[in-house]
Design an enzyme around this catalytic site. Sequence first.
Site, PDB file in Angstrom:
ATOM      1  CG  ASP A  14       4.151   1.691  -5.366  1.00 54.43           C
ATOM      2  OD1 ASP A  14       2.965   1.950  -5.632  1.00 54.43           O
ATOM      3  OD2 ASP A  14       5.083   1.874  -6.170  1.00 54.43           O
ATOM      4  CD  GLU A  15       6.534   4.855   0.015  1.00 55.89           C
ATOM      5  OE1 GLU A  15       7.427   5.554  -0.468  1.00 55.89           O
ATOM      6  OE2 GLU A  15       5.309   5.094  -0.133  1.00 55.89           O
ATOM      7  N   GLY A  16       2.733   1.509   1.374  1.00 61.18           N
ATOM      8  CA  GLY A  16       1.657   1.027   2.228  1.00 61.18           C
ATOM      9  C   GLY A  16       0.984   2.132   3.014  1.00 61.18           C
ATOM     10  N   GLY A  18      -1.832   3.725   2.448  1.00 61.74           N
ATOM     11  CA  GLY A  18      -3.280   3.608   2.571  1.00 61.74           C
ATOM     12  C   GLY A  18      -3.704   2.858   3.809  1.00 61.74           C
ATOM     13  CB  ALA A  40      -0.254   6.533  -6.671  1.00 62.64           C
ATOM     14  N   GLY A  41      -2.515   4.214  -6.380  1.00 61.19           N
ATOM     15  CA  GLY A  41      -3.606   3.657  -5.590  1.00 61.19           C
ATOM     16  C   GLY A  41      -3.191   3.393  -4.159  1.00 61.19           C
ATOM     17  CG  HIS A  42      -3.190   5.612  -1.074  1.00 60.13           C
ATOM     18  ND1 HIS A  42      -3.226   6.767  -0.329  1.00 60.13           N
ATOM     19  CD2 HIS A  42      -2.104   5.718  -1.871  1.00 60.13           C
ATOM     20  CE1 HIS A  42      -2.203   7.540  -0.673  1.00 60.13           C
ATOM     21  NE2 HIS A  42      -1.522   6.924  -1.609  1.00 60.13           N
ATOM     22  CB  VAL A 302      -3.328   2.850 -10.334  1.00 57.39           C
ATOM     23  CG1 VAL A 302      -3.820   3.604 -11.563  1.00 57.39           C
ATOM     24  CG2 VAL A 302      -4.032   3.391  -9.098  1.00 57.39           C
ATOM     25  CB  THR A 417       3.097  -8.136  10.925  1.00 51.56           C
ATOM     26  OG1 THR A 417       1.848  -8.002  11.641  1.00 51.56           O
ATOM     27  CG2 THR A 417       4.219  -7.577  11.787  1.00 51.56           C
TER      28      THR A 417
END
EC number: 6.3.4.4
Length: 432
Positions: A14-16, A18, A40-42, A302, A417
């Site tokens: 979940d770090e970003g 995508g 897991a979702g991007h 997700v 940011t």
Amino acid sequence: MAKNVVVIGAQWGDEGKGKIVDWLAEEAGGVVRFQGGHNAGHTLVVGGKKTILRLIPSGILHEGLDCFIGSGVVVSPEALLGEIDELNAAGVKNVEGRLKIAPTCPLILPYHIALDQAREASRGKGKIGTTGRGIGPAYEDKVARRAIRAADLLHPEKLREKLDAVLAYYNVQLQYLHNAGPVKAEDVMAVIEKVAPRIAPMIADVSRVLNEKNKNGEKLLFEGAQGALLDIDYGTYPFVTSSNCLAGAASAGAGVGPQMLDYVLGIVKAYTTRVGSGPFPTELFDEVGAGLAERGHEFGSVTGRARRCGWFDAAALKRSIQINGISGMCITKLDVMDGVETINICVGYELPGGGKTDILPCGSDAVETCKPIYETMPGWRESTVGVKSYDALPANAKAYLKRIEEVCGAPVAIVSTGPDREETIVLHHPFA
């Protein structure tokens, strides 16, 4: 000159990833998923419009860009086609024509999901936190050499024979170990017969295509899922995912030699989060943690599950940098730290018996006993939302990033940011 880039999550997912893969895809000739499944979702935001991808590589929104699913991925045909239909409805062009699936991808079928959910229900308080989407059982089948793979969709006459053998194994577990109902072969075949006509044309020799693209000088982008601290071998076992999430897995999972991996970009949130069960040394249970969760919208894309939030854990990141060979870091969600008066960075842990360590120990039991050692830094009141220049960041924000570099031993290459593709500060471009 770096040509091919691996993007991995350097924390607990979940770090970003995508957003950053979507941003980097502008310069790529192909984007490849090499492990994981649809657990897991991007999340991508382009022009204010949000898209959530689970299986399809995050480069798919770039018109004309080829995307690939390598053999390290376990594929739910139903989830994949549902995702394709969503993209088609959103106006994304030629998704099925640009997406190629390795014939060696194991498939996730209804019996995987049934067993995954039955097992988790049986664990009671000892739940691992699986998403219940069949990922683990599908990887088990791969290792046990009983997987039904994408290529089997091309040979339905042989597939039924394989299915009968697999179901005999699964139904014994479902009925006698978990007191659940059996899965019928006819029901599984109905799913297969429905999806096969659409999946079959997308099956291709992904390894060969990627190697040809590399020979032709095209840049390749390898997209990881989950995070390094959830890796089946090096994560906080058993509270981990079922695949190898490390940069090295890109080689085997995509079917390319390791010499083709030129740069490893580790995606790192400006604080730390974790979903589900498992040890989390810097977890916050106060209003600061609640504030991070609220401002960071920390809910799974997700599952919808709330993410646990905590201070930045540099000692955990050190482990990730070590096992991935991270070339540079992308710090995401810096804007979520806006307004935090005093910031703590975990630089190590106190251990039982009075010892100390500056790196995350191996295994869940060892991590469970760690007590974080913090350095304190002043926060900043100014907004960093949408800032696109490093010089425009508040002085204390720049000091925070600098200290992260110093403690972790890897350079910051990119700072995010905001969720939009354009809300990005570039210090060193991975493809440069």
